[in-house]
Design a protein around this motif. Sequence first.
Motif, mmCIF file in Angstrom:
data_model
loop_
_atom_site.group_PDB
_atom_site.id
_atom_site.type_symbol
_atom_site.label_atom_id
_atom_site.label_comp_id
_atom_site.label_asym_id
_atom_site.label_seq_id
_atom_site.Cartn_x
_atom_site.Cartn_y
_atom_site.Cartn_z
ATOM 1 N N ALA A 1 77.217 43.459 45.274
ATOM 2 C CA ALA A 1 78.045 42.666 45.782
ATOM 3 C C ALA A 1 77.441 41.497 45.439
ATOM 4 N N TYR A 2 76.482 41.154 45.198
ATOM 5 C CA TYR A 2 75.450 40.112 44.983
ATOM 6 C C TYR A 2 75.559 40.075 43.023
ATOM 7 N N ALA A 3 75.147 40.883 42.898
ATOM 8 C CA ALA A 3 74.715 41.482 41.732
ATOM 9 C C ALA A 3 75.707 40.901 40.661
ATOM 10 N N ASN A 4 77.332 41.129 41.316
ATOM 11 C CA ASN A 4 78.355 40.849 40.596
ATOM 12 C C ASN A 4 78.461 39.178 40.409
ATOM 13 N N GLU A 5 78.083 38.713 41.773
ATOM 14 C CA GLU A 5 78.160 37.233 41.765
ATOM 15 C C GLU A 5 77.407 36.648 41.066
ATOM 16 N N VAL A 6 76.549 37.801 40.607
ATOM 17 C CA VAL A 6 75.216 36.331 40.044
ATOM 18 C C VAL A 6 76.130 36.581 38.621
ATOM 19 N N VAL A 7 76.506 37.313 37.940
ATOM 20 C CA VAL A 7 77.221 37.289 36.332
ATOM 21 C C VAL A 7 78.251 36.678 36.495
ATOM 22 N N LEU A 8 79.314 36.318 37.762
ATOM 23 C CA LEU A 8 80.087 35.686 38.003
ATOM 24 C C LEU A 8 79.704 34.108 37.823
ATOM 25 N N MET A 9 78.693 33.686 38.448
ATOM 26 C CA MET A 9 77.937 32.828 38.529
ATOM 27 C C MET A 9 77.546 31.960 36.541
ATOM 28 N N LEU A 10 76.786 32.806 35.687
ATOM 29 C CA LEU A 10 76.637 32.250 34.709
ATOM 30 C C LEU A 10 77.885 32.253 33.267
ATOM 31 N N LYS A 11 78.905 33.114 34.110
ATOM 32 C CA LYS A 11 79.678 33.023 33.320
ATOM 33 C C LYS A 11 80.689 31.337 33.920
ATOM 34 N N ALA A 12 80.756 31.249 34.949
ATOM 35 C CA ALA A 12 80.771 30.136 36.157
ATOM 36 C C ALA A 12 80.097 29.096 35.275
ATOM 37 N N SER A 13 78.848 28.738 34.907
ATOM 38 C CA SER A 13 77.934 27.331 34.258
ATOM 39 C C SER A 13 78.020 27.365 33.081
ATOM 40 N N SER A 14 79.227 28.685 32.172
ATOM 41 C CA SER A 14 79.775 27.504 31.276
ATOM 42 C C SER A 14 81.210 26.665 31.411
ATOM 43 N N LEU A 15 81.022 26.192 32.546
ATOM 44 C CA LEU A 15 82.187 24.898 32.623
ATOM 45 C C LEU A 15 81.691 23.810 32.752
ATOM 46 N N ALA A 16 80.563 24.158 32.695
ATOM 47 C CA ALA A 16 79.292 22.759 32.282
ATOM 48 C C ALA A 16 79.556 21.719 31.274
ATOM 49 N N SER A 17 79.914 22.503 30.280
ATOM 50 C CA SER A 17 80.182 22.240 28.772
ATOM 51 C C SER A 17 81.726 20.738 29.240
ATOM 52 N N THR A 18 82.089 20.994 29.701
ATOM 53 C CA THR A 18 84.012 20.522 30.457
ATOM 54 C C THR A 18 83.384 18.518 30.466
ATOM 55 N N ILE A 19 82.060 18.488 31.588
ATOM 56 C CA ILE A 19 81.112 17.251 31.340
ATOM 57 C C ILE A 19 80.001 17.093 30.425
ATOM 58 N N THR A 20 80.237 17.626 29.288
ATOM 59 C CA THR A 20 79.450 16.733 28.174
ATOM 60 C C THR A 20 77.269 17.396 28.432
ATOM 61 N N LEU A 21 77.614 18.560 28.480
ATOM 62 C CA LEU A 21 76.397 19.605 28.944
ATOM 63 C C LEU A 21 76.263 19.875 27.884
ATOM 64 N N MET A 22 75.082 20.587 26.745
ATOM 65 C CA MET A 22 75.201 20.693 26.044
ATOM 66 C C MET A 22 74.570 22.300 25.913
ATOM 67 N N GLU A 23 75.227 23.014 27.006
ATOM 68 C CA GLU A 23 74.476 24.303 27.091
ATOM 69 C C GLU A 23 75.139 25.466 26.406
ATOM 70 N N LEU A 24 75.558 26.672 26.473
ATOM 71 C CA LEU A 24 75.753 27.346 25.114
ATOM 72 C C LEU A 24 76.930 27.176 24.877
#
Lengths: 269, 225, 252
Positions: free
Chosen positions: C155-178
């Motif tokens: 279950a934790y492995a799943n959670e880490v993948v979800l975190m990777l996907k969630a990090s895309s939200l950083a783009s909404t506060i001007t961060l230039m990630e992927l």
Amino acid sequence: MLTQSENSQFQTVPSESRIPLRVKNLKKRFGRLDVLKGISMTAQSGDVISILGSSGSGKSTFLRCLNLLEEPTDGEIWIAGRHVKARGRLGSPREVNALRAKLGMVFQHFNLWSCKTVLENIIEAPIHVLGIAKQEACLRAEELLLKVGLADKRHDYPAHLSGGQQQRAAIARALAMEPEILLFDEPTSALDPELVGEVLKVIRSLADEGRTMLIVTHELAFARQVSNHVVFFHQGQVEEEGHPDELFRRPTSPRFKQFLSAQIGEGCP
Amino acid sequence: MIDLQGFGDQIAVGAFTTLRTAFASLALGVCVGLCGALAKRSRMRIIRRLADCYTTIVRGVPELLIILILYFGGTVAMTTLFGHYVEVDAFAAGVFALTIVFGAYATEVFRAAIQAVPSGQIEAAQALGLSKFCMWRLVILPQMWRHALPGLGNLWLTLLKDTALISVVGLEDLMRKTSIAAGSTHDPLTFYSIAAGLYLFFTSISLVGLTWLERCAERGVRFAK
Amino acid sequence: MNLALMVDVLPLLCEGMLLTAQLTLASVAIGLFIAVPLALLRTSPWPVFSHAIFLYTFLFRGTPLLVQLFLVYYGAGQVEWIRSSVAWSMLREPFWCALITFSLNNAAYTTEILRGGLRAVPSGEVEAAKALGMPYALRIRRIILPAGFRLALPAYANEVVLMLKASSLASTITLMELTGTARKIVAQTFSPYEVFISAALIYLGFTFVIVHLFGRLETRMAKHQKRAEPGNNSQLRARTAGIISASQKVAP
């Protein structure tokens, strides 16, 4: 029955500290159900006491109360002369743990730690509770494994062993703490019939070494052979007790008679 | 009382849009999930492979990126198709994107739920000479729901929260309306807290409903026995 | 599809990938660091702790991450004592806002996953530790946590993948990630397919790496499980998965 003066004398006289186990008027209540209605028992050094009784008679609860896995409602317990459970009051967590380290418990379902190897299971508590060096703990564990006949299984995980082997490993784990008393909670009840013998053999060899043991069991023949005292529990009370030869030959309590005939009727011993 | 500074109506409209999006995606996503689960059990290898590709890709790519691909990609595709600039409706793009995401996860939930139906039930249906269609309709699907319910419940909660992502491409949902209100009143703390409270309210209500549904499903089983 | 463009944007996207990787790994690490004590307190017999921690996980798991992110990024500046404190120099930066929000969010989910694992540890194994005189802290450290971790790992492995996907939200506060980088390039080139699909492929690759690493960790940790009778073991796994997925929900 002890008088109060005898009791207070018991606490102060140093020679009494050689008595491994003494229980006075132990009671346990679950909600509104009285499981133990006042049990008293004394085990001298080298005693092997078998506890018999039908299921629900409170014999397992009694063992679990001794090492405080269940907190007794009332009564007193002395282990090796140390007063650990006074009337309605338990010692500090430190005292409780010190007491438990002196009692070796063997469970019906072995309860080995499934993600540790047999050897790791045995050395865990000696290293972290008694503070023994790892090397020394391993050496002693090897000796114990030899004794229970598992020397070749030391690096196996519990799931890879048969039930009998697991129970022998669990006995070795309990022995590694060099306990004053060994408590066996139906050690063979969860085993396939053909595996019972190997575990009983180990327990018998421990009795021959002169270890103090309390055994809750359904194996009447074994209890008769190995123990020097048999206690019959009925509805949370000691219904009958005595030397096994005496007790099995001439049972007095009708309930014990009934129990014996039922067990023999089932073809057990 | 919290001062909404006249944005109360707007936020209510946004909340309604959020719920509309979520329910539309749920209905469509369940259909996609059922088809996906059937595809994964298909006899034809190519269909199984396609279904595997679908779930693997969707579950490995951020939801936000999927929404962006469908919205901007859709706009480009429509523009080429019609020869002039056409902007894709944010609601349609959003529901489409969430349906695809929900469908991928639901595929796995349904697949596991179908597997949980005892094989004896299927054999019994075959022994009775039921047609394949009848067997699915009368035996497998009714029993599968009970096993699928907890997983679907989790997915619904995720879906409800994922609707907030569509605000990024301009859907006038709860999130977007609060952003506008927060921007024009210079009071983001209050307005985003209100949004958080509303989302929390929706998830809490959903939880109560889901617990009730699960209990109903369990009760059915006990009666059946 | 313009393959040349996809090749062209790859270096730029990889730069964005670096920030995505940083955010994901840091949030997962901090989240785990917070979640371990919280999960222990959540399963502890003291209701004060378990209720307080339940409230925390309920709040973070019951609201969208985007709302949490905006609340921290836009809302924190409104609070006077935050503005006047040292933390303000951090909370002004979008990177720190994202990291703090992601870590707290991840910690909330991880707490519940770990709690599921801890609850699935066989009670007999805990009793054996008690009976051998192991104090509470030692039991937790040597017996309960290692076993709970193993059970929670899938279950934790799943959670880490979800975190990777969630990090895309950083783009909404001007961060230039992927995702942010991809959006910027799309705004310049007007070719969403090529750029977004390249970004999606990079995310997929990263997901595969995470899944593969956790898969290897699981096989290494599964060596204690039964080889002869897989049925027995899969039963335990199914039971554990049931407990954990039940705890995945916002409420118990």
